[in-house]
Design an enzyme around this catalytic site. Structure first.
Site, mmCIF file in Angstrom:
data_model
loop_
_atom_site.group_PDB
_atom_site.id
_atom_site.type_symbol
_atom_site.label_atom_id
_atom_site.label_comp_id
_atom_site.label_asym_id
_atom_site.label_seq_id
_atom_site.Cartn_x
_atom_site.Cartn_y
_atom_site.Cartn_z
ATOM 1 N N HIS A 11 -9.542 0.988 4.659
ATOM 2 C CA HIS A 11 -8.288 1.184 5.399
ATOM 3 C C HIS A 11 -8.558 2.123 6.580
ATOM 4 O O HIS A 11 -9.356 3.051 6.471
ATOM 5 C CB HIS A 11 -7.226 1.776 4.469
ATOM 6 C CG HIS A 11 -5.859 1.766 5.067
ATOM 7 N ND1 HIS A 11 -5.450 2.705 5.990
ATOM 8 C CD2 HIS A 11 -4.817 0.913 4.908
ATOM 9 C CE1 HIS A 11 -4.211 2.426 6.360
ATOM 10 N NE2 HIS A 11 -3.803 1.346 5.721
ATOM 11 N N GLY A 63 2.118 2.153 10.759
ATOM 12 C CA GLY A 63 3.051 3.275 10.601
ATOM 13 C C GLY A 63 3.698 3.728 11.903
ATOM 14 O O GLY A 63 4.305 4.797 11.956
ATOM 15 N N ASN A 97 0.870 -1.181 0.000
ATOM 16 C CA ASN A 97 0.000 0.000 0.000
ATOM 17 C C ASN A 97 0.905 1.228 0.000
ATOM 18 O O ASN A 97 1.479 1.572 1.025
ATOM 19 C CB ASN A 97 -0.886 -0.038 1.257
ATOM 20 C CG ASN A 97 -1.707 1.232 1.418
ATOM 21 O OD1 ASN A 97 -1.825 2.026 0.497
ATOM 22 N ND2 ASN A 97 -2.279 1.416 2.599
ATOM 23 N N TRP A 98 1.002 1.857 -1.168
ATOM 24 C CA TRP A 98 1.945 2.984 -1.285
ATOM 25 C C TRP A 98 1.369 4.265 -0.669
ATOM 26 O O TRP A 98 2.080 5.261 -0.563
ATOM 27 C CB TRP A 98 2.290 3.226 -2.755
ATOM 28 C CG TRP A 98 3.041 2.102 -3.422
ATOM 29 C CD1 TRP A 98 3.418 0.912 -2.869
ATOM 30 C CD2 TRP A 98 3.515 2.081 -4.769
ATOM 31 N NE1 TRP A 98 4.096 0.139 -3.791
ATOM 32 C CE2 TRP A 98 4.161 0.834 -4.980
ATOM 33 C CE3 TRP A 98 3.455 2.967 -5.854
ATOM 34 C CZ2 TRP A 98 4.744 0.475 -6.200
ATOM 35 C CZ3 TRP A 98 4.021 2.611 -7.066
ATOM 36 C CH2 TRP A 98 4.666 1.381 -7.229
ATOM 37 N N LYS A 99 0.113 4.248 -0.319
ATOM 38 C CA LYS A 99 -0.554 5.434 0.250
ATOM 39 C C LYS A 99 -0.309 6.650 -0.656
ATOM 40 O O LYS A 99 -0.224 6.495 -1.867
ATOM 41 C CB LYS A 99 -0.078 5.687 1.681
ATOM 42 C CG LYS A 99 -0.147 4.431 2.553
ATOM 43 C CD LYS A 99 0.009 4.724 4.004
ATOM 44 C CE LYS A 99 0.117 3.413 4.767
ATOM 45 N NZ LYS A 99 0.005 3.577 6.184
ATOM 46 N N GLU A 158 -5.534 -5.159 10.498
ATOM 47 C CA GLU A 158 -4.513 -4.145 10.758
ATOM 48 C C GLU A 158 -4.847 -3.420 12.066
ATOM 49 O O GLU A 158 -5.679 -2.504 12.058
ATOM 50 C CB GLU A 158 -4.484 -3.120 9.625
ATOM 51 C CG GLU A 158 -4.240 -3.715 8.257
ATOM 52 C CD GLU A 158 -3.639 -2.684 7.314
ATOM 53 O OE1 GLU A 158 -2.518 -2.923 6.866
ATOM 54 O OE2 GLU A 158 -4.266 -1.650 7.058
ATOM 55 N N GLY A 206 2.813 -1.129 4.362
ATOM 56 C CA GLY A 206 2.871 0.302 4.055
ATOM 57 C C GLY A 206 4.316 0.735 3.844
ATOM 58 O O GLY A 206 4.868 0.615 2.752
ATOM 59 N N GLY A 207 4.945 1.209 4.902
ATOM 60 C CA GLY A 207 6.296 1.776 4.818
ATOM 61 C C GLY A 207 7.300 0.895 4.081
ATOM 62 O O GLY A 207 8.040 1.388 3.216
ATOM 63 N N SER A 216 3.242 -2.210 10.469
ATOM 64 C CA SER A 216 4.693 -2.221 10.697
ATOM 65 C C SER A 216 5.338 -3.571 10.396
ATOM 66 O O SER A 216 6.294 -3.969 11.063
ATOM 67 C CB SER A 216 5.016 -1.766 12.124
ATOM 68 O OG SER A 216 4.538 -0.443 12.323
ATOM 69 N N GLU A 253 -7.011 4.548 7.706
ATOM 70 C CA GLU A 253 -6.815 5.979 7.401
ATOM 71 C C GLU A 253 -8.045 6.537 6.684
ATOM 72 O O GLU A 253 -8.412 7.698 6.875
ATOM 73 C CB GLU A 253 -5.532 6.164 6.570
ATOM 74 C CG GLU A 253 -4.301 5.949 7.439
ATOM 75 C CD GLU A 253 -3.078 5.426 6.702
ATOM 76 O OE1 GLU A 253 -3.025 5.505 5.463
ATOM 77 O OE2 GLU A 253 -2.170 4.921 7.395
HETATM 78 C C1 PEP Z 1 -0.871 0.025 6.013
HETATM 79 O O1 PEP Z 1 -0.996 1.219 5.840
HETATM 80 O O2 PEP Z 1 -1.703 -0.741 5.529
HETATM 81 C C2 PEP Z 1 0.270 -0.444 6.792
HETATM 82 C C3 PEP Z 1 0.268 -1.665 7.229
HETATM 83 O O3 PEP Z 1 1.296 0.464 7.027
HETATM 84 P P1 PEP Z 1 2.711 0.164 7.745
HETATM 85 O O4 PEP Z 1 3.249 -1.111 7.164
HETATM 86 O O5 PEP Z 1 3.556 1.351 7.408
HETATM 87 O O6 PEP Z 1 2.428 0.051 9.205
#
Ligand code: PEP
Length: 264
Positions: free
Chosen positions: A105, A183, A19-21, A177, A244-245, A223, A107
């Site tokens: 998601h 994040g 997920n590049w957001k 999640e 994500g990251g 994470s 967010e």
């Molecule tokens: C996400 O946004 O779906 C996610 C899991 O982010 P991160 O890996 O950065 O926690």
């Protein structure tokens, strides 16, 4: 002869989805996609999906052509077309060969007012258009500390999947999640994650029956990175990761694919 129980077991192919957001211009996204394709574009042990922002999605899709890496979006509207400024629809995503769409998601729920009901409408629209939803659920830190994690997750699953048929269920990907782990660098322990994943599997059994529920991939997100992935991915009900990251750099993302492929 009695049936061999080994043949009755469902093996679920692991998924690593990025997920590049709101990151990467179109040109940056193409470079990242090319690097991912070069490293893991031919393997088929793990289903690999990248979800760029809308401005990069078509160009990234072209960079993925001919590879096994799939294209996903990060959101969509539930209507097919109309006066919904700023939105895109499932048929539009299908037209550029997206196969998946992240829905609900945290967010989107936190900053854009999405609810279980609006996520459910989107999910049904995605399925109607042969787009596979990556349906996100998870509790906040306050909810975990209040001991209501399982109750929160149950409501999200039941409301989010309302109206989904037993036949459609296996095409849904669930992403658990925990909001407090997204994040933040705080990852759920393997026990915390497996407990919730097993609980979700149980809910899916109640909703869709055992055969369909055993086919649903339940991803962990929050994470996840190469150092913590092997232990998480080895859990019985953890069928991959929504990343994500660590999806923003080819090296860490590819290492996660390798970690998923190594789990037997
Ligand atoms: C996400 O946004 O779906 C996610 C899991 O982010 P991160 O890996 O950065 O926690």
């Amino acid at each position: 002869m009695p049936p061999n129980p080994l043949f009755l077991m469902t093996t679920r192919k692991k998924i690593i989805a990025g997920n590049w957001k709101m990151n990467k211009t179109s040109a940056e996204g193409v470079t990242l996609a090319q690097d991912v394709v070069a490293a893991v574009g031919k393997q088929s042990d793990v289903e690999v999906i990248v979800c760029p922002p809308f401005t990069a999605i078509e160009a990234v899709g072209k960079a993925l052509e001919g590879s096994n890496v799939k294209l996903g979006a990060q959101n969509m509207h539930h209507e097919a077309s109309g006066a919904f400024t700023g939105e895109v629809s499932a048929p539009m995503l299908r037209a550029i060969f997206a196969t998946h769409v992240i829905l609900g998601h945290s967010e989107r729920r936190t900053y854009f007012g999405e609810t279980d009901a609006s996520v459910n409408k989107k999910l049904l629209a995605a399925l109607k258009n042969q787009l596979k939803p990556i349906f996100c659920i998870g509790e906040t830190l306050a909810e975990r500390e209040a001991g209501s994690t399982l109750k929160v997750v149950q409501t999200q699953v039941e409301k989010g999947l309302e109206g989904v048929s037993k036949e459609q269920a296996p095409t849904v990907v669930v992403a658990y999640e925990p909001v407090w782990a997204i994040g933040t660098g705080k990852v759920a322990t393997t026990e915390q994650a497996q407990e919730v994943h097993a609980f979700i599997r149980g809910l899916l059994v109640k909703l869709f029956g055992d055969a369909a529920a055993q086919k649903v991939r339940i991803l962990y997100g929050g994470s996840m990175k190469p150092s913590n992935a092997p232990e998480l991915l080895a859990q019985k009900d953890i069928d991959g990761g929504l990343i994500g990251g660590a999806a923003l750099e080819a090296r860490s993302f590819v290492e996660l694919v390798t970690a998923a492929a190594a789990v037997k």
